[in-house]
Design an enzyme around this catalytic site. Structure first.
Site, PDB file in Angstrom:
ATOM      1  N   LYS A  43       2.546  30.261  33.680  1.00  0.00           N
ATOM      2  CA  LYS A  43       1.938  31.092  32.639  1.00  0.00           C
ATOM      3  C   LYS A  43       1.900  32.554  33.069  1.00  0.00           C
ATOM      4  O   LYS A  43       2.287  33.455  32.309  1.00  0.00           O
ATOM      5  CB  LYS A  43       0.529  30.591  32.331  1.00  0.00           C
ATOM      6  CG  LYS A  43      -0.140  31.286  31.160  1.00  0.00           C
ATOM      7  CD  LYS A  43      -1.501  30.680  30.867  1.00  0.00           C
ATOM      8  CE  LYS A  43      -1.373  29.245  30.425  1.00  0.00           C
ATOM      9  NZ  LYS A  43      -2.673  28.628  30.082  1.00  0.00           N
ATOM     10  N   ARG A 113      -7.891  31.391  32.147  1.00  0.00           N
ATOM     11  CA  ARG A 113      -7.091  30.171  31.987  1.00  0.00           C
ATOM     12  C   ARG A 113      -6.377  29.834  33.292  1.00  0.00           C
ATOM     13  O   ARG A 113      -6.089  30.694  34.108  1.00  0.00           O
ATOM     14  CB  ARG A 113      -6.028  30.361  30.896  1.00  0.00           C
ATOM     15  CG  ARG A 113      -6.551  30.727  29.519  1.00  0.00           C
ATOM     16  CD  ARG A 113      -5.374  31.061  28.614  1.00  0.00           C
ATOM     17  NE  ARG A 113      -5.764  31.579  27.327  1.00  0.00           N
ATOM     18  CZ  ARG A 113      -5.799  30.885  26.201  1.00  0.00           C
ATOM     19  NH1 ARG A 113      -5.450  29.612  26.215  1.00  0.00           N
ATOM     20  NH2 ARG A 113      -6.144  31.449  25.066  1.00  0.00           N
ATOM     21  N   GLY A 122      -3.597  21.200  28.874  1.00  0.00           N
ATOM     22  CA  GLY A 122      -4.901  20.596  28.645  1.00  0.00           C
ATOM     23  C   GLY A 122      -5.523  19.928  29.844  1.00  0.00           C
ATOM     24  O   GLY A 122      -6.630  19.395  29.755  1.00  0.00           O
ATOM     25  N   MET A 124      -6.336  21.290  32.870  1.00  0.00           N
ATOM     26  CA  MET A 124      -7.323  22.095  33.599  1.00  0.00           C
ATOM     27  C   MET A 124      -8.167  22.877  32.601  1.00  0.00           C
ATOM     28  O   MET A 124      -7.977  22.786  31.392  1.00  0.00           O
ATOM     29  CB  MET A 124      -6.614  23.004  34.598  1.00  0.00           C
ATOM     30  CG  MET A 124      -6.037  22.238  35.777  1.00  0.00           C
ATOM     31  SD  MET A 124      -5.142  23.280  36.932  1.00  0.00           S
ATOM     32  CE  MET A 124      -3.632  23.604  36.040  1.00  0.00           C
ATOM     33  N   ARG A 363       6.028  29.395  27.220  1.00  0.00           N
ATOM     34  CA  ARG A 363       6.488  28.500  28.278  1.00  0.00           C
ATOM     35  C   ARG A 363       7.625  27.678  27.705  1.00  0.00           C
ATOM     36  O   ARG A 363       7.749  27.550  26.477  1.00  0.00           O
ATOM     37  CB  ARG A 363       5.369  27.589  28.767  1.00  0.00           C
ATOM     38  CG  ARG A 363       4.766  26.713  27.689  1.00  0.00           C
ATOM     39  CD  ARG A 363       3.476  26.064  28.161  1.00  0.00           C
ATOM     40  NE  ARG A 363       2.819  25.320  27.076  1.00  0.00           N
ATOM     41  CZ  ARG A 363       1.557  24.919  27.119  1.00  0.00           C
ATOM     42  NH1 ARG A 363       0.813  25.185  28.167  1.00  0.00           N
ATOM     43  NH2 ARG A 363       1.033  24.239  26.120  1.00  0.00           N
ATOM     44  N   HIS A 481      -3.329  18.334  20.991  1.00  0.00           N
ATOM     45  CA  HIS A 481      -3.214  17.731  22.332  1.00  0.00           C
ATOM     46  C   HIS A 481      -2.454  16.415  22.272  1.00  0.00           C
ATOM     47  O   HIS A 481      -1.571  16.140  23.085  1.00  0.00           O
ATOM     48  CB  HIS A 481      -4.619  17.512  22.925  1.00  0.00           C
ATOM     49  CG  HIS A 481      -4.611  16.782  24.227  1.00  0.00           C
ATOM     50  ND1 HIS A 481      -4.725  15.405  24.307  1.00  0.00           N
ATOM     51  CD2 HIS A 481      -4.459  17.221  25.498  1.00  0.00           C
ATOM     52  CE1 HIS A 481      -4.662  15.048  25.571  1.00  0.00           C
ATOM     53  NE2 HIS A 481      -4.512  16.119  26.317  1.00  0.00           N
ATOM     54  N   SER A 804      25.335  -2.329  51.425  1.00  0.00           N
ATOM     55  CA  SER A 804      24.584  -2.048  50.216  1.00  0.00           C
ATOM     56  C   SER A 804      23.108  -2.151  50.580  1.00  0.00           C
ATOM     57  O   SER A 804      22.659  -3.176  51.084  1.00  0.00           O
ATOM     58  CB  SER A 804      24.921  -3.044  49.109  1.00  0.00           C
ATOM     59  OG  SER A 804      24.173  -2.746  47.945  1.00  0.00           O
ATOM     60  N   CYS A 871      21.526  -1.030  45.855  1.00  0.00           N
ATOM     61  CA  CYS A 871      21.443  -1.952  44.723  1.00  0.00           C
ATOM     62  C   CYS A 871      20.013  -2.367  44.407  1.00  0.00           C
ATOM     63  O   CYS A 871      19.784  -3.202  43.533  1.00  0.00           O
ATOM     64  CB  CYS A 871      22.301  -3.185  44.955  1.00  0.00           C
ATOM     65  SG  CYS A 871      21.805  -4.157  46.388  1.00  0.00           S
ATOM     66  N   TYR A 891      27.816   5.109  45.976  1.00  0.00           N
ATOM     67  CA  TYR A 891      27.415   4.716  44.628  1.00  0.00           C
ATOM     68  C   TYR A 891      25.961   4.265  44.616  1.00  0.00           C
ATOM     69  O   TYR A 891      25.369   3.945  45.645  1.00  0.00           O
ATOM     70  CB  TYR A 891      28.322   3.594  44.096  1.00  0.00           C
ATOM     71  CG  TYR A 891      28.176   2.265  44.798  1.00  0.00           C
ATOM     72  CD1 TYR A 891      27.189   1.350  44.433  1.00  0.00           C
ATOM     73  CD2 TYR A 891      29.037   1.916  45.842  1.00  0.00           C
ATOM     74  CE1 TYR A 891      27.055   0.126  45.089  1.00  0.00           C
ATOM     75  CE2 TYR A 891      28.916   0.707  46.498  1.00  0.00           C
ATOM     76  CZ  TYR A 891      27.922  -0.185  46.122  1.00  0.00           C
ATOM     77  OH  TYR A 891      27.773  -1.380  46.765  1.00  0.00           O
TER      78      TYR A 891
END
Length: 917
Positions: A43, A113, A122, A124, A363, A481, A804, A871, A891
């Site tokens: 902010k 704020r 919302g 804090m 934001r 909210h 794997s 995996c 992978y």
């Protein structure tokens, strides 16, 4: 903070005291800019940036996140030097705004704020109208000639300050808190529905009642000194960094506790000063669907909290052209300027004070996964960003939203529609109604699907929102909210359903002539806003219909086309291959449709439970001689071979890793007396014989017992049968590429013994089919799932042709935690931040990750070019995928529906590596 940063408190304290802790912005100048996020929070950095580019930002200053760290490291005290810095910057605000803090005749009021690096809407605390007191309110009324406005501002400040700073406790019934109860009583006495109908005299009475309430509940008088108010608010914002809802939010989104929050102190501008004033929240594009339209809401004669709290249902921002036309045109110009500058959809708050527009913050907008994909692709097509930017900015997990089910069209047409609200979170949700967050959490823990149903939500409802399938509110707009948090979480949400009557006292919902009680089903369509009584059948999403079913209509839809475009870009950029964990030909086909490049794990034991096969398995287990076991195993061979033929055929020449039998044998036996008797009758033996064998196979710790390669070593006939089934199937399917994986190896000799069996069988199969070694090629590798395997990977790689990592069991054996039993303490461990995430959902990179890195390094020291994959279920977790890229794996493998998520995460990892991040 729960955890400090790496610096010692003494070092950090010295740095804060000697350094610059307060950063000014306003009047077209700023001490920081948009790159100062770590120091100023998101902010504060954006306020500085907007001020620099000439947007009408009320002047203010930001107290840095380093002060928050200092505050927690030093017993919740502030640096001594901070007082002078704050006073100096307060003077700059006064000069820029032409007002004076605490002055009776020309008062400057402030907002205080929070502002973390990542937006935490919302979570804090916020204080508005700070600086007002009994004298200032009278001066403000005289200066503006608007007594109602002055006392409305005062009562708002008293309410916020009383709750946030002085600790007046809230309570749960039809009112949010005791302050609201006083307001409702005043409205009832005046005969008006909402507080905008109250007079100045009414508000004076509310102010006195609020002060009395504060004194009664806290034992302290409300402070009249503005500087005392300011320091109380600053400390309260820092303290709110560690309130319960902020910690829950941080855990969910992986925000480190050590980051801390900045505090933004900004001159107040007033949207509640009459009919030429107002306030609103808007998005430069629709954050629910991604459509390129100005999206948001506003209220005339209101302050910003009125819009986001959902207490009043606001108007769509497009209607502002009628109420405040000049400001609306200016707002459209701001919309374009913000998008062109920040190159992303913006969530902005604005206030109009007596016809003058101010931008209070901007934001990057929280958006649904659906919107994220649409917005990113559109911005590439518009030339605002590059495809690499599109890949970076879409949270990989959000692709799950595009794969979520929708309502079946026919079933929805036939359903009992009882109302309609504002569509705030797209998709289909069906579940049992619960009205309070703790009840929703408890119901979800019982396995129920939940729709959290509230008049309006507040940050205190966060746990319930996380637990719910969907969220329904009767008040609040698309910027409330409920809507904001639901979109970020990917929750289905319908809000502002004014025709729905929610009765907490009687635990019912009434709408369309229907009464639904708590615990009964309701269905909501977050795409259209429609609400239905009862359950509605769901259907696959358009993306799934197009990919899996080949539905032409779905494939022509914009959702499908943009999803496909995104994945094609990810495929261009990623280095990691993505395979599937699949156990049947049908699963493999689905995975191939999602873009799988082979199988990373087929669990052969899953095949044993189909049809009559389980009887042959049980016969094998109960056999009392090798010959008897071989006879039973022989019955399984054709079944297993048929399975593998189907799997190799579906793979169409892609590699397939098949894991040999892994679970302990007792899992296949019947454990109830009725099941044991039934099996005895089928086998023609005494039930006591079965009971005896079950007792013999009982293990105190089966996970560490007679399973995996240990089964194949003691009963090699099992390995022989499975190897024969795999290799004969490969011989019969052109292009088959079998990779045979031996599970639970911890000693090289274990793998050597199993490979001997496999190689012997391979020779017999080649002879049977008249094939050469090249014509029937295969590899033998192992699953690294016990720490010893990672520690001795250089030895094991002398035999293993691939590794794997089975990170499910590797996590259990490394951490000494049972995946099935950790629920008794894991939540508390996350609450206490012993672990930041569930280690069975996202890889423990510090601990288990070291074993993975060690296994890769040691394995390749013996066998350069060793193929290595993962995996475990972590293969579909974005953070774990990024770790696998960094660790040098070839992978990852995951369930079919996680493949797109893994691909996007892999592309993001490749981009981060390229940029040196």
């Amino acid at each position: 903070m729960a955890e400090s940063n790496n610096n010692s408190p003494a070092t950090e304290a010295a740095r804060v005291i000697e350094g610059k802790n307060v950063y000014f912005f306003g009047g077209g100048q700023a001490d920081g800019d948009g790159t100062f996020r770590e120091l100023l929070g998101g902010k504060g950095a954006n306020l500085a940036e907007m001020s620099r580019i000439g947007l009408p930002v009320p002047a203010g200053f930001t107290i840095s996140t380093e002060v928050c760290t200092y505050y927690y490291d030093n017993g919740r005290t502030l640096p001594a030097t901070l007082d002078d810095e704050v006073k100096e910057n307060l003077g700059k605000i006064e000069e820029t705004m032409g007002k004076k803090f605490g002055d009776v005749n020309n008062p400057l009021l402030l907002s205080v704020r929070s502002g973390a690096r990542d937006s935490m809407p919302g979570m804090m605390d916020t204080i508005l109208n700070l600086g007002i007191n009994d004298e200032v309110v009278a001066g403000l009324a005289a200066k503006t000639g608007n007594e109602r406005f002055a006392y409305d501002s005062y009562r708002r400040f008293l309410q916020m300050y009383g709750e946030v700073v002085m600790g007046v406790e809230q309570y749960e019934d039809e009112h949010h808190d005791p302050f609201e109860a006083i307001i409702d009583a005043a409205c009832e006495k005046r005969g008006v529905a909402v507080d905008t109908g109250l007079t100045g005299e009414d508000l004076k009475g509310i102010v006195e009642a609020f002060k009395a309430l504060i004194k009664e509940r806290t034992g302290n008088d409300f402070p009249q000194d503005p500087m005392t108010q300011l320091w109380g608010a600053v400390k309260a914002v820092f303290t709110s960094w560690n309130n319960d809802r902020a910690k829950v939010y941080r855990r969910k989104y992986g925000i480190p506790a050590e980051w801390g929050t900045a505090v933004n102190v900004q001159a107040m501008v007033f949207g509640n000063s009459g009919q030429t004033s107002g306030t609103g929240v808007a998005f430069t594009r629709d954050p629910a669907s991604g459509e390129n339209v100005f999206y948001g809401e506003y209220l005339v004669d209101a302050q910003g909290e009125d819009v986001v709290a959902g207490v009043r249902t606001p108007k769509p921002v497009a209607e502002m052209v009628n109420d405040l036309p000049k400001s609306y045109e200016e707002l459209l110009e701001v919309r374009q300027k913000l998008e062109n500058h920040f190159k992303d959809v913006q969530d902005l708050e604005f206030t109009v004070e007596d016809g003058k527009l101010y931008i209070l913050q901007t934001r990057n907008g929280k958006r649904t996964g659906l919107a994220a994909v649409h917005i990113a692709i559109d911005m590439v097509n518009e030339g605002l960003i590059q495809k690499e930017d599109a890949i970076r900015r879409i949270p990989a997990e959000d692709l799950e939203h595009m794969l979520a089910p929708i309502f079946d069209a026919k079933a929805e047409r036939e359903a009992n529609k009882i109302g309609k609200g504002l569509p705030a979170g797209p998709g289909a949700a069906c579940g049992r109604i619960y009205f309070h967050a703790p009840d929703a959490v408890a119901a979800a823990a019982r396995g129920e699907k939940v729709v959290l149903t509230r008049v309006e939500t507040s940050p205190e409802d966060l746990r319930g929102m996380i637990a719910a399938e969907g969220i329904l509110t009767s008040r609040g707009g698309v910027s409330s909210h409920a809507a904001l948090v639901a979109r970020q979480m990917g929750k289905i949400c319908v809000c502002g359903a004014a025709e729905v009557e929610i009765d907490y006292a009687n635990a019912t919902v009434k709408a369309g002539g229907v009464t639904i009680k708590e615990g009964e089903y309701i269905s909501i369509n977050g795409t259209t806003g429609d609400i239905y009584a009862g359950e509605i059948k769901t259907a696959p999403s358009r993306v799934v219909q197009g990919l899996i079913q080949g539905d032409a209509e779905a494939m022509s839809h914009d959702d499908y086309k943009k999803f496909a475009q995104l994945i094609s870009w990810a495929d261009e950029l990623r280095k990691l291959n993505v395979r599937t964990n699949s156990d049947s030909p049908e699963q493999v086909k689905n995975a191939i449709a999602f873009g799988a490049e082979g199988i990373g794990l087929t669990r052969t034991e899953h095949m044993f439970f189909e049809g009559d096969r389980i009887d042959a398995v049980r016969e094998m287990i109960l056999a009392d001689s090798e010959n008897a076991r071989r006879e039973a195993v022989a019955k399984l061979l054709p079944y297993q071979k048929e399975d593998f033929v189907g799997i190799f055929t579906a793979l169409e020449g892609r590699p397939g890793t098949i894991r040999l039998l892994d679970p302990p044998l007792h899992e296949f036996l019947p454990h109830t007396k009725e099941q044991q008797l039934d099996l005895a009758n089928k086998m023609g033996i005494q039930v006591e014989e079965i009971m005896r064998r079950v007792a013999e196979l009982h293990e105190f710790n089966p996970m560490l017992g007679h399973r995996g390669c240990r089964l194949g070593i003691v009963f090699p006939e099992i390995t022989e049968m499975q190897a024969r089934a795999i290799l004969e199937a490969a011989a019969e399917v052109d292009g088959a590429k079998p990779e045979i994986m031996v599970p639970l190896v911890g000693f090289k000799k274990e793998l050597d013994l199993q490979k001997e069996v496999i190689d012997t069988v391979a020779g017999e199969v080649r002879e049977k089919y008249g094939l050469t070694e090249d014509q029937l090629a295969y590899t033998v590798g192992t699953m690294i799932e016990v720490p010893r395997a990672a520690l001795t990977a250089n030895e094991i790689a002398e035999t293993a042709e691939f590794f794997s990592f089975g990170t499910n069991d590797l996590t259990q054996t490394c951490l000494g935690m049972s995946r099935d039993d950790a629920g008794g303490f894991l939540n508390e461990y996350q609450e206490q931040e012993i672990v930041t995430t569930n280690p069975f959902a996202s890889l423990d990179q510090t601990g288990v990750g070291q074993l993975v890195e060690m296994g890769v390094e040691k394995g390749r020291s013996t066998r350069p070019g060793l193929k290595v994959g993962i995996c475990g279920e972590h293969g579909g977790d974005p953070n774990s995928v990024k770790f696998c890229h960094k660790a040098g794996l070839d992978y990852v493998s995951c369930s079919p529906f996680r493949i797109p998520i893994a691909k996007l995460a892999a592309a993001q990892a490749a981009l981060a590596e390229k940029e040196g991040k």
